[in-house]
Write a protein that holds these residues in place. Structure first.
Motif, PDB file in Angstrom:
ATOM      1  N   HIS A  66      14.608  28.795 -16.052  1.00 19.24           N
ATOM      2  CA  HIS A  66      15.149  29.379 -15.102  1.00 19.24           C
ATOM      3  C   HIS A  66      16.523  30.513 -15.703  1.00 19.24           C
ATOM      4  CE1 HIS A  66      11.122  30.122 -12.764  1.00 19.24           C
ATOM      5  NE2 HIS A  66      11.746  28.403 -12.675  1.00 19.24           N
ATOM      6  N   ALA A  67      17.050  28.764 -16.038  1.00 20.60           N
ATOM      7  CA  ALA A  67      18.713  29.454 -16.166  1.00 20.60           C
ATOM      8  C   ALA A  67      18.420  30.117 -17.546  1.00 20.60           C
ATOM      9  CB  ALA A  67      19.528  27.640 -16.418  1.00 20.60           C
ATOM     10  N   LEU A  68      17.931  29.484 -18.859  1.00 21.90           N
ATOM     11  CA  LEU A  68      17.261  30.473 -19.862  1.00 21.90           C
ATOM     12  C   LEU A  68      16.981  31.331 -19.883  1.00 21.90           C
ATOM     13  CD1 LEU A  68      16.875  27.083 -22.103  1.00 21.90           C
ATOM     14  CD2 LEU A  68      18.632  27.973 -21.951  1.00 21.90           C
ATOM     15  N   TRP A  72      20.342  38.552 -20.035  1.00 27.98           N
ATOM     16  CA  TRP A  72      22.267  39.172 -20.280  1.00 27.98           C
ATOM     17  C   TRP A  72      21.816  39.097 -21.859  1.00 27.98           C
ATOM     18  CZ3 TRP A  72      25.738  37.552 -23.911  1.00 27.98           C
ATOM     19  CH2 TRP A  72      26.922  38.245 -23.245  1.00 27.98           C
ATOM     20  N   ALA A  73      21.944  38.150 -23.155  1.00 27.06           N
ATOM     21  CA  ALA A  73      21.354  38.852 -24.410  1.00 27.06           C
ATOM     22  C   ALA A  73      20.970  39.733 -24.659  1.00 27.06           C
ATOM     23  CB  ALA A  73      21.498  37.704 -24.777  1.00 27.06           C
ATOM     24  N   GLU A  74      20.128  39.631 -24.688  1.00 29.81           N
ATOM     25  CA  GLU A  74      19.902  41.612 -24.557  1.00 29.81           C
ATOM     26  C   GLU A  74      19.512  41.868 -23.450  1.00 29.81           C
ATOM     27  OE1 GLU A  74      15.059  40.035 -24.657  1.00 29.81           O
ATOM     28  OE2 GLU A  74      15.392  39.107 -26.574  1.00 29.81           O
ATOM     29  N   ASP A  75      20.960  42.515 -22.783  1.00 29.20           N
ATOM     30  CA  ASP A  75      20.997  43.735 -22.453  1.00 29.20           C
ATOM     31  C   ASP A  75      20.407  44.616 -20.876  1.00 29.20           C
ATOM     32  OD1 ASP A  75      23.512  45.201 -21.776  1.00 29.20           O
ATOM     33  OD2 ASP A  75      22.698  47.101 -23.248  1.00 29.20           O
ATOM     34  N   GLU A  76      19.768  43.004 -20.596  1.00 25.92           N
ATOM     35  CA  GLU A  76      19.214  43.582 -19.007  1.00 25.92           C
ATOM     36  C   GLU A  76      19.355  43.096 -17.901  1.00 25.92           C
ATOM     37  OE1 GLU A  76      15.100  42.819 -21.092  1.00 25.92           O
ATOM     38  OE2 GLU A  76      15.253  43.639 -21.847  1.00 25.92           O
ATOM     39  N   GLY A  77      20.155  41.935 -18.050  1.00 21.55           N
ATOM     40  CA  GLY A  77      20.544  41.671 -17.109  1.00 21.55           C
ATOM     41  C   GLY A  77      22.109  41.104 -16.607  1.00 21.55           C
ATOM     42  N   ILE A 136      24.895  29.416 -28.614  1.00 19.53           N
ATOM     43  CA  ILE A 136      24.109  29.978 -28.932  1.00 19.53           C
ATOM     44  C   ILE A 136      24.446  31.085 -28.667  1.00 19.53           C
ATOM     45  CG2 ILE A 136      21.429  30.314 -29.108  1.00 19.53           C
ATOM     46  CD1 ILE A 136      21.259  27.753 -28.463  1.00 19.53           C
ATOM     47  N   VAL A 137      24.454  32.104 -27.666  1.00 19.44           N
ATOM     48  CA  VAL A 137      25.045  33.275 -27.598  1.00 19.44           C
ATOM     49  C   VAL A 137      26.368  34.202 -27.684  1.00 19.44           C
ATOM     50  CG1 VAL A 137      23.204  33.828 -25.556  1.00 19.44           C
ATOM     51  CG2 VAL A 137      25.530  33.478 -25.003  1.00 19.44           C
ATOM     52  N   LYS A 138      27.241  33.368 -28.612  1.00 18.54           N
ATOM     53  CA  LYS A 138      28.034  33.803 -29.202  1.00 18.54           C
ATOM     54  C   LYS A 138      27.817  33.437 -31.101  1.00 18.54           C
ATOM     55  CE  LYS A 138      33.414  32.686 -29.623  1.00 18.54           C
ATOM     56  NZ  LYS A 138      34.481  31.815 -28.757  1.00 18.54           N
ATOM     57  N   ALA A 139      27.569  32.922 -31.607  1.00 15.31           N
ATOM     58  CA  ALA A 139      27.085  32.316 -32.543  1.00 15.31           C
ATOM     59  C   ALA A 139      26.782  33.521 -33.717  1.00 15.31           C
ATOM     60  CB  ALA A 139      26.163  31.054 -33.058  1.00 15.31           C
ATOM     61  N   ARG A 140      27.272  33.408 -35.117  1.00 16.19           N
ATOM     62  CA  ARG A 140      27.376  34.405 -35.137  1.00 16.19           C
ATOM     63  C   ARG A 140      25.943  33.880 -36.467  1.00 16.19           C
ATOM     64  NH1 ARG A 140      31.251  34.628 -39.482  1.00 16.19           N
ATOM     65  NH2 ARG A 140      30.891  36.895 -39.815  1.00 16.19           N
ATOM     66  N   GLY A 141      25.184  35.077 -36.575  1.00 10.27           N
ATOM     67  CA  GLY A 141      24.252  34.999 -38.282  1.00 10.27           C
ATOM     68  C   GLY A 141      23.135  34.319 -37.758  1.00 10.27           C
ATOM     69  N   ILE A 142      22.725  34.484 -36.669  1.00  8.82           N
ATOM     70  CA  ILE A 142      21.877  33.522 -36.172  1.00  8.82           C
ATOM     71  C   ILE A 142      21.250  34.621 -34.992  1.00  8.82           C
ATOM     72  CG2 ILE A 142      21.795  31.488 -36.320  1.00  8.82           C
ATOM     73  CD1 ILE A 142      22.579  31.007 -33.089  1.00  8.82           C
ATOM     74  N   ASP A 143      19.823  34.310 -34.774  1.00  7.36           N
ATOM     75  CA  ASP A 143      18.649  35.028 -33.623  1.00  7.36           C
ATOM     76  C   ASP A 143      18.875  34.488 -32.548  1.00  7.36           C
ATOM     77  OD1 ASP A 143      17.278  36.339 -32.265  1.00  7.36           O
ATOM     78  OD2 ASP A 143      16.072  36.660 -33.685  1.00  7.36           O
ATOM     79  N   ALA A 144      20.255  34.769 -31.719  1.00  5.71           N
ATOM     80  CA  ALA A 144      20.132  33.982 -30.300  1.00  5.71           C
ATOM     81  C   ALA A 144      18.865  34.414 -29.350  1.00  5.71           C
ATOM     82  CB  ALA A 144      20.780  34.248 -29.695  1.00  5.71           C
ATOM     83  N   GLY A 145      18.200  35.426 -29.070  1.00  8.14           N
ATOM     84  CA  GLY A 145      17.207  35.499 -28.494  1.00  8.14           C
ATOM     85  C   GLY A 145      16.371  34.996 -28.896  1.00  8.14           C
ATOM     86  N   ALA A 146      15.885  34.705 -30.255  1.00 12.07           N
ATOM     87  CA  ALA A 146      14.139  33.745 -29.975  1.00 12.07           C
ATOM     88  C   ALA A 146      14.605  32.357 -30.533  1.00 12.07           C
ATOM     89  CB  ALA A 146      14.301  34.270 -31.966  1.00 12.07           C
TER      90      ALA A 146
END
Length: 476
Positions: A320-322, A328-333, A265-275
């Motif tokens: 906890h894993a997600l 990580w995806a939001e550049d915080e960990g 999901i964090v690699k997919a284009r055109g989606i809001d992975a965080g949401a």
């Protein structure tokens, strides 16, 4: 289930049949196919013409699908193409029926104006008494006509017209002319308004079936396999090299990766992975709250997150894993380690852009049953079965959520979650993000659990390497 029905989440988009004329046409078709009739004066039908009310009245919910193999259908209107398929035994059945109606819409519109169209999805197998018979299902054709045989008569009349035009003495053939006039009274002018249904053939290499506890069959991929929801030992010997069940998580992960069937999901284009990750986490909290007997009536997203903070120590490892992946995806960990045997692993994936993406998303939904939105979209039969076992508070929350977040814009929700951007052509690529994130993302995401090595070595997943490491293909 009443709550789901009231919100249109179950038996939604069915076609209402109340007109005496339509009921009579339905009965003619029903008698033509099964030898049965119904005395009901109103009922609803799905895309195939199956009616749950008629099934109850007849005491047979497989009255149009005996043996669960060659599905019969009754078309009263082309509007059925937008209806669901209830009690599906094969994943491809609704798609085939929908395409058949769409490709023949003008002809079917004309035919159903006067009669019902009855038909069958035909393949070379008439019974799936043993799992190995599933491998004999490859090509499906559609046979259809009105109960009065209008299509058959139109083809016959067309042949007569061709003969009449070609033969020099046809003007003096009184028998031929009388037969043509007799058929024309039934079919109309086939020279100006041809009544012909397009002959359609569907080759199915990859599909899911409800038989034998649920089996996903992938034959049209580079590395074929069968995946069962039950115990693979119950299937017996099959004509395919790899057979997995849901205990073989590392092997399934490897199979999906080797065939390029999934993407993180964090690699997919055109989606809001965080949401998307946050919503999956909310669903996991809801499931944990159910287990602890917490009332979720009227709960908002803020309430769900408050529950997560209050009960963090009791949340399952998936949450906890997600959470680490979201950080990580939001550049915080730091880069999280999520191997293919981790409970959260399949929650991090979605189907890649290929013709069987809905089938793969269906498999992922079954592997991730706590994600109730994906489960509802891609595997309704399993969703309804699990729903019956949930607490009232979870039933209420899930029904309200789906009604509010999905029903309002189904197409938009599916596009936001599972859509794929069209490839960009003749456009310069954007500058890459900082190497620290880009290299980690490209090198590490993807299911890398090794088939055959899982018992000897610790499984590795897309999150299995330390942040910044540069393992080669063999190390994944």
């Amino acid at each position: 289930m009443k709550r789901l029905i009231e919100k249109g989440l179950m038996f939604g988009n069915l076609i209402s049949v109340t007109s005496p004329a339509l009921i009579e046409r339905y009965n003619r078709a029903l008698e033509h196919l099964t030898g049965k009739r119904t005395e009901l004066t109103d009922f609803h039908i799905d895309i195939s013409g199956y009616s749950p009310e008629v099934g109850d009245a007849l005491g047979d919910h497989l009255y149009l699908n005996q043996g669960g193999c060659n599905r019969q259908f009754i078309l009263l209107t082309t509007a059925q193409k937008a209806a669901p398929l209830l009690g599906a035994k094969f994943s491809m059945s609704r798609g085939i029926l929908r395409q058949f109606i769409a490709e023949n819409e003008a002809q079917l519109f004309a035919l159903t104006a006067r009669d019902a169209v009855a038909g069958e999805l035909l393949n070379s197998v008439y019974s799936v008494s043993a799992p190995k018979r599933l491998f004999d299902i490859r090509k499906i054709t559609i046979e259809a006509d009105t109960t009065a045989g209008t299509v058959r008569d139109a083809e016959k009349l067309g042949t007569m017209v061709d003969r009449f035009m070609a033969e020099e003495d046809a003007w003096f053939d009184d028998v031929l002319i009388a037969d043509m006039i007799g058929l024309a009274k039934k079919t109309g002018d086939v020279t100006r308004n041809p009544v012909r249904l397009r002959q359609m053939e569907f080759v199915q290499e990859n599909y899911w079936t409800a038989h034998f506890g649920g089996v996903y069959l992938f034959r049209g991929v580079e590395h074929p396999a069968a995946i069962t929801s039950g115990d693979k030992a119950d299937l017996g010997p099959l004509p395919i090299k790899y057979i997995f069940d849901f205990d073989d998580r590392n092997q399934i992960a490897r199979f999906l990766e080797m065939n390029d069937l999934v993407e993180p999901i964090v690699k997919a284009r055109g989606i809001d992975a965080g949401a998307i990750l946050r919503q999956k986490m909310d669903f996991i909290v809801v499931d944990a709250a159910q287990d602890r007997g917490i009332d979720l009536t009227g709960a908002t997203r803020r309430d769900i997150r408050a529950l997560a903070r209050a009960h963090a120590d009791h949340l399952p490892p998936e949450f906890h894993a997600l959470q680490e992946l979201l950080s990580w995806a939001e550049d915080e960990g730091p880069w999280p380690r999520i191997a293919s045997d981790h409970p959260a692993y399949f929650y991090t994936l979605r189907a890649a852009d290929h013709p069987d993406r809905d089938l793969v998303n269906m498999l992922l939904a079954e592997l991730c049953p706590k994600d109730v939105r994906q489960l509802f979209i891609f595997h309704k039969e399993l969703f309804y079965r699990l729903y019956r076992e949930w607490s009232e508070t979870k039933k209420s929350y899930v029904a309200d959520f789906l009604d509010r977040e999905y029903q309002a814009d189904k197409a938009g929700a599916r596009r936001a979650l599972f859509g794929h951007d069209a490839p960009m052509e003749d456009v310069a690529p954007p500058p890459p993000p900082p190497p620290r994130r880009r290299e980690d993302l490209i090198d590490r995401v993807g299911p890398w659990g090794a088939v055959g090595q899982a018992a000897k070595a610790a499984p590795k997943g897309p999150w299995g390497g330390p942040r910044g490491s540069r393992g080669g293909k063999g190390e994944r």
